[in-house]
Design an enzyme around this catalytic site. Structure first.
Site, PDB file in Angstrom:
ATOM      1  N   GLY A  97       0.803  -1.220   0.000  1.00  0.00           N
ATOM      2  CA  GLY A  97       0.000   0.000   0.000  1.00  0.00           C
ATOM      3  C   GLY A  97       0.832   1.264   0.000  1.00  0.00           C
ATOM      4  N   HIS A  98       2.126   1.141  -0.245  1.00  0.00           N
ATOM      5  CA  HIS A  98       3.032   2.295  -0.173  1.00  0.00           C
ATOM      6  C   HIS A  98       3.859   2.375  -1.443  1.00  0.00           C
ATOM      7  CE1 HIS A  98       6.204   4.922   1.592  1.00  0.00           C
ATOM      8  NE2 HIS A  98       5.222   5.290   2.386  1.00  0.00           N
ATOM      9  N   PHE A  99       3.425   2.773  -2.486  1.00  0.00           N
ATOM     10  CA  PHE A  99       2.142   3.324  -2.913  1.00  0.00           C
ATOM     11  C   PHE A  99       1.677   2.506  -4.105  1.00  0.00           C
ATOM     12  CE2 PHE A  99       4.692   6.806  -1.155  1.00  0.00           C
ATOM     13  CZ  PHE A  99       3.871   7.254  -0.138  1.00  0.00           C
TER      14      PHE A  99
END
Length: 125
Positions: free
Chosen positions: A45-47
């Protein structure tokens, strides 16, 4: 030392064992290395679509490298903990495919605390 040897001195296990190899250079200096595969949990989730290794993960990689030095300092098998970080700066992004090369050293100690400095480079930057 490789990952299996590191597991003998570090309490970390997958997915939080974040160094592939480390070497004690002298009594006060160690180097470590980690290659970012792109499959790590912290990149999910990053990114999305633009994966970048979070700064806190880079700090953890450095701390684990420092643990290679601390393993022999007091002759015990204690769990190492962060107590603070000072003057941390990130000058470049670390991306999948990059190999992070860490150098760290113990700068002083006041048992049971150890103070260290370090740097991380990718392709010499």
């Amino acid at each position: 030392m490789k990952r299996e040897e590191l597991k003998k001195i570090l309490p970390h296990r997958e997915p939080m064992l974040l160094i592939d190899e480390a070497e004690k250079i002298d009594d006060n200096t160690a180097t470590g290395r980690y290659t970012v595969t792109g499959d790590e949990f912290f990149l999910q989730g990053h990114f999305p679509g633009n994966p970048v290794v979070p700064g806190v993960i880079l700090c953890e990689i450095m701390a684990q490298t420092c643990c290679v030095l601390m393993a022999e300092l007091d002759g015990s098998n204690k769990t190492p903990y962060f107590t603070g970080l000072n003057k941390v700066k990130f000058k470049e992004k670390v991306l999948p495919g990059d190999t992070i090369e860490i150098t760290c050293s113990i700068t002083r100690s006041k048992a049971p605390f150890y103070f260290a400095s370090g740097s991380g480079l990718v392709n010499g930057k």
